[in-house]
Design an enzyme around this catalytic site. Structure first.
Site, mmCIF file in Angstrom:
data_model
loop_
_atom_site.group_PDB
_atom_site.id
_atom_site.type_symbol
_atom_site.label_atom_id
_atom_site.label_comp_id
_atom_site.label_asym_id
_atom_site.label_seq_id
_atom_site.Cartn_x
_atom_site.Cartn_y
_atom_site.Cartn_z
ATOM 1 C CE LYS A 76 27.706 -52.822 10.529
ATOM 2 N NZ LYS A 76 27.293 -51.517 11.169
ATOM 3 C CG HIS A 138 20.154 -55.574 15.782
ATOM 4 N ND1 HIS A 138 19.917 -55.367 14.444
ATOM 5 C CD2 HIS A 138 21.113 -54.676 16.131
ATOM 6 C CE1 HIS A 138 20.684 -54.382 14.011
ATOM 7 N NE2 HIS A 138 21.421 -53.940 15.014
ATOM 8 N NE ARG A 160 25.265 -55.483 2.760
ATOM 9 C CZ ARG A 160 26.217 -54.637 3.172
ATOM 10 N NH1 ARG A 160 26.357 -54.393 4.461
ATOM 11 N NH2 ARG A 160 26.992 -54.033 2.307
HETATM 12 P P1 A3P Z 1 29.252 -51.674 4.546
HETATM 13 O O1 A3P Z 1 30.061 -51.912 5.772
HETATM 14 O O2 A3P Z 1 29.297 -52.825 3.602
HETATM 15 O O3 A3P Z 1 29.584 -50.390 3.864
HETATM 16 P P2 A3P Z 1 23.636 -51.548 9.533
HETATM 17 O O4 A3P Z 1 23.021 -50.230 9.311
HETATM 18 O O5 A3P Z 1 22.667 -52.682 9.622
HETATM 19 O O6 A3P Z 1 24.616 -51.504 10.642
HETATM 20 O O7 A3P Z 1 24.449 -51.889 8.203
HETATM 21 C C1 A3P Z 1 25.613 -51.174 7.879
HETATM 22 C C2 A3P Z 1 25.894 -51.317 6.402
HETATM 23 O O8 A3P Z 1 24.948 -50.521 5.672
HETATM 24 C C3 A3P Z 1 27.268 -50.745 6.069
HETATM 25 O O9 A3P Z 1 27.717 -51.531 4.968
HETATM 26 C C4 A3P Z 1 26.934 -49.323 5.700
HETATM 27 O O10 A3P Z 1 27.918 -48.701 4.920
HETATM 28 C C5 A3P Z 1 25.640 -49.533 4.927
HETATM 29 N N1 A3P Z 1 24.781 -48.337 4.855
HETATM 30 C C6 A3P Z 1 24.523 -47.440 5.835
HETATM 31 N N2 A3P Z 1 23.700 -46.489 5.401
HETATM 32 C C7 A3P Z 1 23.438 -46.755 4.107
HETATM 33 C C8 A3P Z 1 22.652 -46.103 3.105
HETATM 34 N N3 A3P Z 1 22.014 -44.974 3.348
HETATM 35 N N4 A3P Z 1 22.602 -46.681 1.887
HETATM 36 C C9 A3P Z 1 23.267 -47.823 1.632
HETATM 37 N N5 A3P Z 1 24.027 -48.469 2.523
HETATM 38 C C10 A3P Z 1 24.118 -47.956 3.758
#
Ligand code: A3P
Length: 325
Positions: A76, A138, A160
């Protein structure tokens, strides 16, 4: 017939059963292995599921190639985005072709998690050398198979703000939980997350391992921030391209190329793309992967007290590491 690795996997199962256990946010246990917590086999599709025995097998068996580039993250933190950007950079010839001939770019039809697989999955283990040079993980730095470090492979890490990681994770797990698990209470998830008892956690220790490595071995480990990528994507994309060995050359119209990549990998574009993927249960549906994609959304969910607790842990854990949000 069983391959050598699948035979080993059976052996590792016994070791997993001796690990410390803790209840998780959902109806699955977390197991502590080498200082970090993991779910056992929790995923949509058994082939793509993460499991500790696969981590053990990788640690013993995986032979990294010096050309491999690892995209590492705590869940995330922007993994999906980083995968898409790196894939788009490495394959930017496709972008040109797709504009010229109107063919669709793979990122618009295939999840970036398919384009850049996670190494700690059974499917990767079954086919580790057919993947391209981009490999995701991860795993914390200290658990990486030793050959990744000894082969001097490049590693890109995305970090993050832990408050946003937590809120993103809480939503994610709640959407993925099975019918047997009741809705996840924010307070319960918070209690465990802040104690470091969360999948791939502690989140802070995960970051610290890669941060220290990036300070000690800057040529091998590039440390990126989700927040910086949101603020100045052009700069971060150029930095990423250079680091992974695909710098923009003089002949390219750099600004236009970079903008095309950013646009292709944008939240707006990717969250609406590859809807077909939702038909196949081995990938996570878009509405689970893409939520808001904003900086600071956690403030809408956390109490003042929770903010104080998380900020305090962050200050203490990241002390002297030049990380501030
Ligand atoms: P939020 O839940 O705050 O919206 P991961 O990819 O590591 O699982 O992280 C997921 C987070 O990245 C989520 O955050 C998701 O919405 C966000 N995310 C996914 N694709 C993205 C993109 N292209 N640009 C910005 N944020 C993105």
């Amino acid at each position: 017939a069983k391959t050598k690795i699948s035979f080993l996997i059976e052996q590792y199962k016994d070791r997993v059963s001796t690990l410390p256990k803790h209840k998780s946010w959902i109806n699955h246990n977390l197991y502590k292995y080498e200082g970090f917590w993991y779910h056992q086999g929790f995923w949509f599709h058994s082939n793509a599921s993460f499991s500790i025995e696969v981590i053990m097998a990788l640690q013993d068996e995986f032979q990294a190639q010096p050309s491999n580039v690892f995209l590492a993250s705590h869940p995330k933190s922007g993994t999906t985005w980083l995968k898409a950007l790196a894939f788009a950079i490495v394959n930017r010839a496709m972008l040109k072709n797709s504009t010229d001939s109107n063919t669709v770019h793979p990122l618009l039809t295939t999840s970036s998690h398919e384009c850049v697989p996670f190494m700690e999955t059974q499917s990767f283990l079954n086919n580790p050398y057919h993947a391209n040079d981009l490999i995701a993980t991860h795993l914390p730095y200290s658990l990486l198979p030793k050959s990744i470090i000894s082969s001097n492979c490049r590693i890109v890490y995305i970090c993050r703000n832990p408050k946003d990681v937590f809120i993103s994770f809480w939503h994610f797990m709640d959407k993925l939980r099975d019918n047997l698990s009741p809705p996840i209470k924010l307070e319960d998830a918070f209690e465990l997350f802040s104690r470091g008892v969360s999948p791939n956690g502690s989140c802070w220790d995960h970051v610290v391992g890669y941060r220290k490595a990036s300070l000690e071995r800057p040529d091998q480990v590039l440390f990126l921030f989700y927040e910086e990528m949101k603020k100045d994507p052009k700069n971060e994309v150029r930095k990423l391209a250079k680091f992974i060995g695909y710098p923009f050359s003089e002949e390219e119209d750099v600004d236009e190329e970079v903008e095309k990549i950013i646009e292709l990998c944008s939240f707006e574009k990717l969250s609406k793309a590859n809807k077909d993927a939702e038909e196949t249960p081995k990938v996570i549906p878009n509405d689970v992967l893409f939520r808001k994609g904003e900086v600071g959304d956690s403030i809408n969910y956390l109490t003042m007290e929770m903010v104080e607790i998380l900020d305090k842990i962050t200050l203490e854990k990241y002390d002297g590491l030049d990380i501030s949000f």
